[in-house]
Design a protein around this motif. Structure first.
Motif, PDB file in Angstrom:
ATOM      1  N   ASP A   1       0.877  -1.178   0.000  1.00  0.00           N
ATOM      2  CA  ASP A   1       0.000   0.000   0.000  1.00  0.00           C
ATOM      3  C   ASP A   1       0.912   1.225   0.000  1.00  0.00           C
ATOM      4  N   VAL A   2       0.952   1.926  -1.125  1.00  0.00           N
ATOM      5  CA  VAL A   2       1.870   3.053  -1.298  1.00  0.00           C
ATOM      6  C   VAL A   2       1.160   4.331  -0.847  1.00  0.00           C
ATOM      7  N   GLY A   3       1.703   4.978   0.182  1.00  0.00           N
ATOM      8  CA  GLY A   3       1.021   6.126   0.770  1.00  0.00           C
ATOM      9  C   GLY A   3      -0.144   5.626   1.614  1.00  0.00           C
ATOM     10  N   ALA A   4       0.169   4.712   2.532  1.00  0.00           N
ATOM     11  CA  ALA A   4      -0.883   3.988   3.276  1.00  0.00           C
ATOM     12  C   ALA A   4      -1.598   4.854   4.302  1.00  0.00           C
ATOM     13  N   GLY A   5      -1.057   6.032   4.603  1.00  0.00           N
ATOM     14  CA  GLY A   5      -1.698   6.919   5.573  1.00  0.00           C
ATOM     15  C   GLY A   5      -1.772   6.265   6.947  1.00  0.00           C
ATOM     16  N   GLY A   6      -2.912   6.429   7.622  1.00  0.00           N
ATOM     17  CA  GLY A   6      -3.088   5.881   8.963  1.00  0.00           C
ATOM     18  C   GLY A   6      -3.557   4.433   8.959  1.00  0.00           C
TER      19      GLY A   6
ATOM     20  N   CYS B   1      -2.532   2.185  -4.421  1.00  0.00           N
ATOM     21  CA  CYS B   1      -2.116   3.575  -4.184  1.00  0.00           C
ATOM     22  C   CYS B   1      -3.375   4.450  -4.222  1.00  0.00           C
ATOM     23  N   VAL B   2      -3.817   4.880  -3.038  1.00  0.00           N
ATOM     24  CA  VAL B   2      -5.134   5.534  -2.928  1.00  0.00           C
ATOM     25  C   VAL B   2      -4.985   6.995  -2.504  1.00  0.00           C
ATOM     26  N   HIS B   3      -5.458   7.902  -3.335  1.00  0.00           N
ATOM     27  CA  HIS B   3      -5.470   9.349  -3.043  1.00  0.00           C
ATOM     28  C   HIS B   3      -4.080   9.894  -2.706  1.00  0.00           C
ATOM     29  N   VAL B   4      -3.101   9.503  -3.511  1.00  0.00           N
ATOM     30  CA  VAL B   4      -1.724   9.946  -3.297  1.00  0.00           C
ATOM     31  C   VAL B   4      -1.227  10.778  -4.484  1.00  0.00           C
ATOM     32  N   LEU B   5      -1.687  10.474  -5.693  1.00  0.00           N
ATOM     33  CA  LEU B   5      -0.988  10.956  -6.899  1.00  0.00           C
ATOM     34  C   LEU B   5      -1.168  12.444  -7.201  1.00  0.00           C
TER      35      LEU B   5
ATOM     36  N   ALA C   1       3.613  11.171  11.336  1.00  0.00           N
ATOM     37  CA  ALA C   1       2.318  11.198  12.046  1.00  0.00           C
ATOM     38  C   ALA C   1       1.415  10.081  11.532  1.00  0.00           C
ATOM     39  N   MET C   2       1.372   9.918  10.217  1.00  0.00           N
ATOM     40  CA  MET C   2       0.548   8.844   9.638  1.00  0.00           C
ATOM     41  C   MET C   2       1.086   7.487  10.100  1.00  0.00           C
ATOM     42  N   GLY C   3       2.411   7.333  10.075  1.00  0.00           N
ATOM     43  CA  GLY C   3       3.023   6.064  10.492  1.00  0.00           C
ATOM     44  C   GLY C   3       2.665   5.716  11.922  1.00  0.00           C
TER      45      GLY C   3
ATOM     46  N   THR D   1      -0.200  15.042  -5.864  1.00  0.00           N
ATOM     47  CA  THR D   1       0.951  15.932  -5.633  1.00  0.00           C
ATOM     48  C   THR D   1       2.282  15.284  -6.025  1.00  0.00           C
ATOM     49  N   ILE D   2       2.225  14.223  -6.812  1.00  0.00           N
ATOM     50  CA  ILE D   2       3.481  13.545  -7.209  1.00  0.00           C
ATOM     51  C   ILE D   2       4.002  14.181  -8.496  1.00  0.00           C
ATOM     52  N   GLN D   3       5.158  14.833  -8.404  1.00  0.00           N
ATOM     53  CA  GLN D   3       5.668  15.555  -9.579  1.00  0.00           C
ATOM     54  C   GLN D   3       6.345  14.611 -10.583  1.00  0.00           C
TER      55      GLN D   3
ATOM     56  N   PRO E   1       8.891   3.454   6.488  1.00  0.00           N
ATOM     57  CA  PRO E   1       8.686   4.913   6.574  1.00  0.00           C
ATOM     58  C   PRO E   1       9.509   5.662   5.528  1.00  0.00           C
ATOM     59  N   SER E   2       9.042   5.634   4.293  1.00  0.00           N
ATOM     60  CA  SER E   2       9.846   6.193   3.209  1.00  0.00           C
ATOM     61  C   SER E   2       8.965   6.689   2.069  1.00  0.00           C
ATOM     62  N   ASP E   3       9.566   7.536   1.245  1.00  0.00           N
ATOM     63  CA  ASP E   3       8.964   7.983  -0.008  1.00  0.00           C
ATOM     64  C   ASP E   3       9.018   6.822  -1.013  1.00  0.00           C
ATOM     65  N   TRP E   4       7.957   6.646  -1.777  1.00  0.00           N
ATOM     66  CA  TRP E   4       7.918   5.543  -2.734  1.00  0.00           C
ATOM     67  C   TRP E   4       9.062   5.615  -3.744  1.00  0.00           C
TER      68      TRP E   4
ATOM     69  N   ARG F   1      -6.123   3.137   7.114  1.00  0.00           N
ATOM     70  CA  ARG F   1      -7.566   3.012   6.859  1.00  0.00           C
ATOM     71  C   ARG F   1      -7.863   1.802   5.964  1.00  0.00           C
ATOM     72  N   LEU F   2      -7.019   1.552   4.963  1.00  0.00           N
ATOM     73  CA  LEU F   2      -7.210   0.421   4.052  1.00  0.00           C
ATOM     74  C   LEU F   2      -6.190  -0.681   4.300  1.00  0.00           C
ATOM     75  N   ALA F   3      -4.952  -0.288   4.649  1.00  0.00           N
ATOM     76  CA  ALA F   3      -3.876  -1.277   4.799  1.00  0.00           C
ATOM     77  C   ALA F   3      -4.203  -2.290   5.903  1.00  0.00           C
TER      78      ALA F   3
HETATM   79  C1  LIG Z   1      -4.574  11.602   1.359  1.00  0.00           C
HETATM   80  S1  LIG Z   1      -3.473  10.532   2.198  1.00  0.00           S
HETATM   81  C2  LIG Z   1      -4.174   8.948   1.747  1.00  0.00           C
HETATM   82  C3  LIG Z   1      -3.842   7.859   2.732  1.00  0.00           C
HETATM   83  C4  LIG Z   1      -4.431   6.488   2.406  1.00  0.00           C
HETATM   84  N1  LIG Z   1      -3.980   5.991   1.127  1.00  0.00           N
HETATM   85  C5  LIG Z   1      -5.937   6.543   2.445  1.00  0.00           C
HETATM   86  O1  LIG Z   1      -6.557   6.595   1.373  1.00  0.00           O
HETATM   87  O2  LIG Z   1      -6.496   6.542   3.547  1.00  0.00           O
HETATM   88  C6  LIG Z   1      -2.019  10.604   1.146  1.00  0.00           C
HETATM   89  C7  LIG Z   1      -0.839   9.866   1.733  1.00  0.00           C
HETATM   90  O3  LIG Z   1       0.166   9.725   0.732  1.00  0.00           O
HETATM   91  C8  LIG Z   1       1.414   9.847   1.353  1.00  0.00           C
HETATM   92  N2  LIG Z   1       2.426  10.217   0.339  1.00  0.00           N
HETATM   93  C9  LIG Z   1       2.580  11.419  -0.251  1.00  0.00           C
HETATM   94  N3  LIG Z   1       3.638  11.396  -1.084  1.00  0.00           N
HETATM   95  C10 LIG Z   1       4.152  10.138  -1.032  1.00  0.00           C
HETATM   96  C11 LIG Z   1       5.260   9.493  -1.651  1.00  0.00           C
HETATM   97  N4  LIG Z   1       6.049  10.151  -2.508  1.00  0.00           N
HETATM   98  N5  LIG Z   1       5.514   8.199  -1.361  1.00  0.00           N
HETATM   99  C12 LIG Z   1       4.713   7.527  -0.501  1.00  0.00           C
HETATM  100  N6  LIG Z   1       3.641   8.090   0.130  1.00  0.00           N
HETATM  101  C13 LIG Z   1       3.370   9.380  -0.130  1.00  0.00           C
HETATM  102  C14 LIG Z   1       1.194  10.931   2.397  1.00  0.00           C
HETATM  103  O4  LIG Z   1       2.200  10.921   3.403  1.00  0.00           O
HETATM  104  C15 LIG Z   1      -0.187  10.584   2.909  1.00  0.00           C
HETATM  105  O5  LIG Z   1      -0.148   9.723   4.013  1.00  0.00           O
END
Ligand SMILES: C[S@@+](CC[C@H](N)C(=O)[O-])C[C@H]1O[C@@H](n2cnc3c(N)ncnc32)[C@H](O)[C@@H]1O
Length: 265
Positions: free
Chosen positions: A56-61, A120-124, A83-85, A126-128, A104-107, A63-65
């Protein structure tokens, strides 16, 4: 689009952004991992078999993982926000979920083994380096990549208020229309399916609305525009059953977009 949106945010901020943007919101990204009434989660579970592994990439708190870990063999949660971790590991401990590991890392920087499913849910938004990010999702999936994104930017319900208060349109973050272009450029053929629309954002009181919307509009305590927002809100919000919502806010439509992975093994 992301750079322009961030530059506009920076031009309005009363103070530098916090080190961990997610700290005030992290608790909102956790939920009971044994819930059975979440149609969105149940749809994801349909795609994941009991003997499969998942990243789960960007797993947040979690909620799904966390519920997905209870449903499958193992989940690797990649999450850079401390904080999410903390919320995720706290949830795993409280609910006795043991087959989940937090990385605890950037993808784009992480080194992890491939898995059967990559989510990967609600992460993309802001991904440049979107090309590199998506290719890495695909390279790490043996069976399938699943992306969930809204059809419009997550904060778009606040955009009309931004324009009224700041006198200039809010520059949008990318969402599904731009993501479709990325997939086309990468030559990825994906299946798309609309999921249940999310109701408009609600606030428990006028004060909470003022506080949260002021934050989204970067209005400091002493900003005269905050008084302007205070005067506007009774007309801009509508109340139903004690919940205040932005008048005319269009519900956000999430999409499940999935395609075949390319990891071997
Ligand atoms: C809106 S939250 C969504 C969390 C979870 N996927 C959910 O739907 O409940 C976006 C998450 O993506 C993570 N995130 C942002 N950029 C990331 C990156 N480059 N690699 C991994 N995670 C990233 C943030 O830290 C944040 O926890």
């Amino acid at each position: 689009m992301i750079q322009a949106e961030h530059a506009q945010s920076d031009s309005m901020r009363p103070a530098p952004p916090p080190m961990d943007h997610w700290r005030p919101f992290a608790r909102q990204f956790s939920a009971d991992p044994r819930r059975s009434d979440d149609a969105f989660l149940n749809r994801l579970m349909d795609e994941v078999m009991a003997d499969q592994t998942l990243i789960d990439v960007g797993a947040g708190g979690g909620r799904l993982a966390l519920p997905l870990a209870l449903h499958c063999k193992h989940v690797t949660a990649v999450e850079p926000s401390p904080a999410m971790g903390e919320v995720l590991t706290g949830g795993a401990k409280a609910h006795h979920v043991e087959n989940i590991s937090l990385v605890p890392s950037d993808w784009l920087e992480v080194q992890v083994e491939p898995a059967d499913q990559v989510l990967c849910v609600h992460v993309l938004y802001t991904i440049q380096d979107i090309g590199g990010f998506i290719r890495k999702l695909q390279d790490h999936a043996r069976a399938q990549v699943m992306v969930v994104m809204y059809g419009a930017p997550p904060q778009s319900q606040n955009y009309p208020l931004w324009e009224k208060v700041h006198g200039t349109p809010r520059l949008p973050l990318p969402s599904v229309p731009e993501f479709r272009e990325v997939l086309r450029d990468l030559g990825i053929e994906a299946r798309e399916e609309p999921l249940a629309a999310q109701p408009a954002r609600g606030f428990d009181s006028m004060e909470q609305a003022l506080d949260q919307i002021s934050g989204r509009l970067f209005l400091g305590e002493d900003d005269p525009k905050r008084d302007m927002l205070t005067r506007m809100l009774p007309d801009e919000l509508e109340e139903t059953d004690g919940v205040y919502r932005i008048r005319g806010a269009v519900p956000l439509q999430p999409w499940l977009i999935r395609w075949a992975g390319s990891a071997s093994g």
